[in-house]
Design an enzyme around this catalytic site. Structure first.
Site, PDB file in Angstrom:
ATOM      1  N   THR A 126       0.823  -1.217   0.000  1.00  0.00           N
ATOM      2  CA  THR A 126       0.000   0.000   0.000  1.00  0.00           C
ATOM      3  C   THR A 126       0.853   1.260   0.000  1.00  0.00           C
ATOM      4  O   THR A 126       0.476   2.278  -0.591  1.00  0.00           O
ATOM      5  CB  THR A 126      -0.929   0.006   1.228  1.00  0.00           C
ATOM      6  OG1 THR A 126      -1.828  -1.105   1.134  1.00  0.00           O
ATOM      7  CG2 THR A 126      -1.737   1.290   1.305  1.00  0.00           C
ATOM      8  N   PHE A 396      -2.614  -7.969   4.267  1.00  0.00           N
ATOM      9  CA  PHE A 396      -1.229  -7.596   4.542  1.00  0.00           C
ATOM     10  C   PHE A 396      -0.812  -6.317   3.817  1.00  0.00           C
ATOM     11  O   PHE A 396       0.329  -6.177   3.382  1.00  0.00           O
ATOM     12  CB  PHE A 396      -0.269  -8.744   4.179  1.00  0.00           C
ATOM     13  CG  PHE A 396      -0.865 -10.108   4.380  1.00  0.00           C
ATOM     14  CD1 PHE A 396      -1.376 -10.470   5.614  1.00  0.00           C
ATOM     15  CD2 PHE A 396      -0.955 -11.012   3.332  1.00  0.00           C
ATOM     16  CE1 PHE A 396      -1.957 -11.719   5.805  1.00  0.00           C
ATOM     17  CE2 PHE A 396      -1.534 -12.254   3.507  1.00  0.00           C
ATOM     18  CZ  PHE A 396      -2.041 -12.618   4.746  1.00  0.00           C
ATOM     19  N   CYS A 397      -1.743  -5.373   3.686  1.00  0.00           N
ATOM     20  CA  CYS A 397      -1.469  -4.097   3.016  1.00  0.00           C
ATOM     21  C   CYS A 397      -0.961  -4.309   1.594  1.00  0.00           C
ATOM     22  O   CYS A 397      -0.103  -3.569   1.112  1.00  0.00           O
ATOM     23  CB  CYS A 397      -0.476  -3.254   3.811  1.00  0.00           C
ATOM     24  SG  CYS A 397      -1.083  -2.744   5.420  1.00  0.00           S
ATOM     25  N   ASN A 398      -1.485  -5.323   0.929  1.00  0.00           N
ATOM     26  CA  ASN A 398      -1.097  -5.600  -0.459  1.00  0.00           C
ATOM     27  C   ASN A 398      -2.363  -5.955  -1.227  1.00  0.00           C
ATOM     28  O   ASN A 398      -2.625  -7.122  -1.528  1.00  0.00           O
ATOM     29  CB  ASN A 398      -0.082  -6.749  -0.517  1.00  0.00           C
ATOM     30  CG  ASN A 398       0.558  -6.898  -1.885  1.00  0.00           C
ATOM     31  OD1 ASN A 398      -0.086  -6.692  -2.909  1.00  0.00           O
ATOM     32  ND2 ASN A 398       1.825  -7.258  -1.909  1.00  0.00           N
TER      33      ASN A 398
END
Length: 759
Positions: A126, A396-398
């Site tokens: 992100t 996971f911020c992806n």
């Protein structure tokens, strides 16, 4: 398959002695943060207590030691100051932001509007996606993973002149897929297909990669390298670096200047000259010099515990160790099957662990039931935690890789958001589809026994052995089989108490009127949660719809009555755009009740689109009662008490044997709701709403609920009333549900086809 050991027995024993605090804990979240060694922290303590380190702008000793750390970092990556400059930052995110803010997308002789391109791989963190918001170009383009290599050009074009930037990770933090670092020089030399006029420079996110791999900057030379140190050493946190290839610093046009970064500055005339050396120019103010000095013991610890061997550097050996662990885990999980032969694990990997060059030490997966349906990632993580297995769950911020692996389009993701799904929440299932995954990530101190415990836990808790729990017989008459809305619970202030409605309650476009309309926030504007502030349960708000007043009660405070028609609604800089501050009187009352200074009450405006509407939790009262003995008054009282613990909005009476996971839509009168997920049992249910404390009785009763694995509730999103004039939700009447097989029922046996769910 058997685990292939990289460390000698002596090395493994020495590493284990460094982590005695783990005992029976199985830590598998090294992708989030690795762990620090005990001797490492002791060495930092000894260094700090034996010396006096002053501000590096004053102390020559501190400055010299910081320079030694810079040299040590560069040497760790097989380079030196003749090739790279090192700028300390607060982490990889700050490094990426620094590049985005300062990269120049226009050549000095270019015309206005003649700018370069910002190209990024969708499979990025992100923090890379956030660069889009501040880069100095409107030419912003994503690249799909499968097209990334194909976009490389065969040969360079002489017309390359527009400075452009491409960003990709050395290792995907979602599943540890590695990208070929040979692409760096190919992109710099040849560019990308379709960008004939663009001269590309490479920004490499190595935060995930360097945690367990050796980055050779003598062999691979990106222009910008972004990293965090806690990913490698566990300590210190809040410290990272931006490494800049010599010559590429000219592409960064820094505007702001802070203390220590200028050669001259005038306070009257707007004149200044920055330092030329990148580290002197970009490190604004006093750096966290004690944390920087502490890095020395991180390097020493890795080299001492995992010394070079057989031609492999320390981090190359770590890479081999975590790859072997992940491969072992991948195969062990892959062998799990239910009694009916169905697979237990669905993997989200981009390799099958054929090569360490293309795969790192992470296994990403979800658990499947014997009928092929998914176990929600949040539910799995909570059960794992009860077994002392620590993992990461979610995306996971992806979001790019998460969407690709879950086969979720941008339109689908937006639809989930409208249903109430947001990043970081526990809404792990929508319409039977997972909204995230589980990640097991390994570090240099992870043991094969940690993998064995994960596999054993899954086998114990999730693998079907072909034995079904008999359905408990019921003495209820057929009249009791009807589906009925019994009560409505309204929570005006998020994470505080509720009041009960047994007649009717008005509905608005976002759902139940006044439900979760307010939040208590701290001085930074961050909302408080009952999971961390359990005494919030002692604040019980109630709204009188006739006089439109909000009444707040607390055991130690006089009641506070506020007129909602005259409530102050001032904008505040600490609150989101769609919120307003409710004034000093209520702020003082809340601060005193919770014994915390400077708390405020924020009201969320219903006319904004900045946040999704709150989800409505429906609880099945009969399912709760079915957990105990029907003839036991104590068990049935506990069931009623648990309704409040689960913080449900709608309490319905449906047969305990009904599988709520088959429900798709619900209609109560003219009001329609869409099922967006099952109850994920967040930590707040352990809090006794009467006392605001986590009691032994709470833990015992709720543990019994979880043990029997009965689906107790579901999250709903309000669809609307089909244009009906009646805007109130009525208690006492039957309701209609649509199941996933498209059947519609009002009782166990009666089919209903008259209601049109499509409006």
């Amino acid at each position: 398959m058997e685990f292939v050991q990289e460390y000698s027995d002596e090395e493994a024993a020495a590493i284990e002695r460094e982590f005695t605090r783990l005992k029976d804990k199985h830590y598998l979240d090294h992708g989030g943060a690795t762990l620090y060694a005990e001797s490492q922290i002791q060495a930092v303590h000894d260094l700090l207590t034996a010396n006096m380190f002053g501000n590096p702008h004053t102390s020559h000793q501190t400055g010299q030691l910081m320079d030694e750390v810079r040299r040590r970092v560069l040497r760790f990556f097989n380079t030196d100051s003749s090739e790279y400059s090192l700028i300390f930052t607060s982490g990889a995110t700050a490094s990426l932001k620094m590049v985005a803010e300062n990269f120049t997308f226009r050549a000095a002789d270019s015309a206005e509007g003649d700018e370069g391109a910002f190209v990024y791989l969708r499979d990025n963190h992100t923090s890379v996606l956030g660069m889009r918001a501040i880069v100095g170009t409107s030419r912003i383009h994503p690249l799909e993973r499968e097209n990334f290599v194909r976009h490389l050009k065969v040969s360079a074009r002489s017309s390359q002149r527009k400075p452009s930037l491409v960003v990709f990770p050395a290792q995907n933090n979602f599943n540890a897929a590695k990208y070929p670092l040979e692409l760096i020089e190919e992109i710099r030399e040849n560019g990308l297909v379709g960008y004939d006029d663009d001269k590309f420079y490479v920004c490499l996110d190595v935060a995930s990669f360097v945690s367990t791999n050796f980055l050779d900057l003598d062999r691979y030379k990106p222009d910008f390298v972004c990293m965090s140190f806690y990913k490698i050493f566990g300590y210190p946190t809040g410290l990272g670096a931006l490494l800049i290839r010599k010559g590429s610093e000219d592409l960064l046009d820094k505007k702001y200047y802070g203390g220590g970064t200028i050669q001259i500055v005038m306070s009257g005339k707007n004149l200044h000259r920055k330092h030329v050396k990148p580290s002197d120019c970009f490190e604004d103010g006093t750096q966290p010099f004690l944390s920087i000095i502490a890095l020395l013991e991180g390097f020493n610890t890795i080299q001492r515990l995992i010394p070079p061997s057989n031609g492999y550097r320390s981090m190359e050996r770590v890479s081999k160790h975590v790859f072997n662990l992940a491969k072992y885990c991948y195969h062990q999980l892959g062998e799990l099957v239910h009694a009916n032969g169905a697979k237990v694990i669905h993997f989200y990997m981009d390799s099958r662990f054929e090569s360490r060059d293309r795969q790192g030490g992470i296994v990403t997966f979800n658990v499947l039931k014997d009928d092929g349906s998914y176990v929600g990632y949040a539910e799995f993580a909570r059960i794992a935690l009860k077994h002392a297995v620590y993992l990461r769950a979610g995306c996971f911020c992806n979001s790019g890789t998460c969407q690709r692996q879950l086969k979720l389009s941008d339109e689908g993701l937006l639809e989930y958001f409208k249903m109430g799904k947001i990043c970081g929440d526990d809404n792990d299932m929508i319409d039977g589809h997972p909204t995230g995954t589980v990640r097991a990530a390994f570090g240099y101190m992870t043991k094969p026994e940690n993998v064995d415990r994960l596999v054993e836990m899954i086998r114990e808790r999730f693998v079907s052995q072909g034995i079904s729990r008999p359905v408990k017989p019921t003495n209820r008459s057929s009249n009791d089989e009807e589906l009925e809305l019994k009560a409505i619970y309204i929570y005006p202030i998020r994470s505080c108490g509720s009041f009960t409605v047994t007649t009717s309650w008005p509905m608005v476009d976002r759902g139940l009127k006044h439900d979760r309309e307010f939040s208590i926030v701290n001085s930074n504007g961050t909302p408080l949660s009952q999971s961390k502030h359990t005494d919030m349960a002692s604040i019980v708000p109630k709204i009188d719809p006739r006089s439109n007043v909000l009444i707040l009660t607390h055991p130690t405070m006089p009641d506070l009555i506020l007129n909602l028609n005259k409530l102050p609604t001032a904008k505040s800089t600490i609150l989101p755009e769609d919120s307003v501050d409710c004034g000093d009187e209520i702020a003082a009352w809340i601060s005193k009740a919770l014994r915390q200074p400077r708390l405020r009450l924020a009201k969320h405006l219903n006319d904004g689109n900045h946040s999704p509407p709150p989800k409505i939790l429906m609880i099945n009262g009969n399912a709760l009662r079915s957990l105990g003995d029907e003839d036991s008054a104590e068990d049935q009282a506990t069931a009623s008490w648990l309704v409040e613990h689960f913080q449900g909005n709608l309490v319905v009476e449906a047969p305990a044997t009904v599988d709520m996971q088959t429900w798709k839509q619900v209609a109560i009168g003219e009001h329609r709701f869409k099922v967006v997920g099952m109850c994920t049992r967040c930590p707040m249910i352990y809090v006794d709403p009467a006392s605001g404390k986590v009691s032994a009785d709470s833990l015992k009763a709720i543990a019994n609920v979880f043990k029997k694995k009965v689906p107790l509730g579901m999250y709903l999103a309000y669809v609307g009333d089909g244009g009906a004039t009646a805007r109130s939700l009525q208690c006492g009447g039957r309701f209609i549900l649509e199941q996933k097989d498209h059947s519609k029922v009002t009782s166990i046996t009666e089919s209903v086809v008259r209601f049109n769910f499509n409006g």
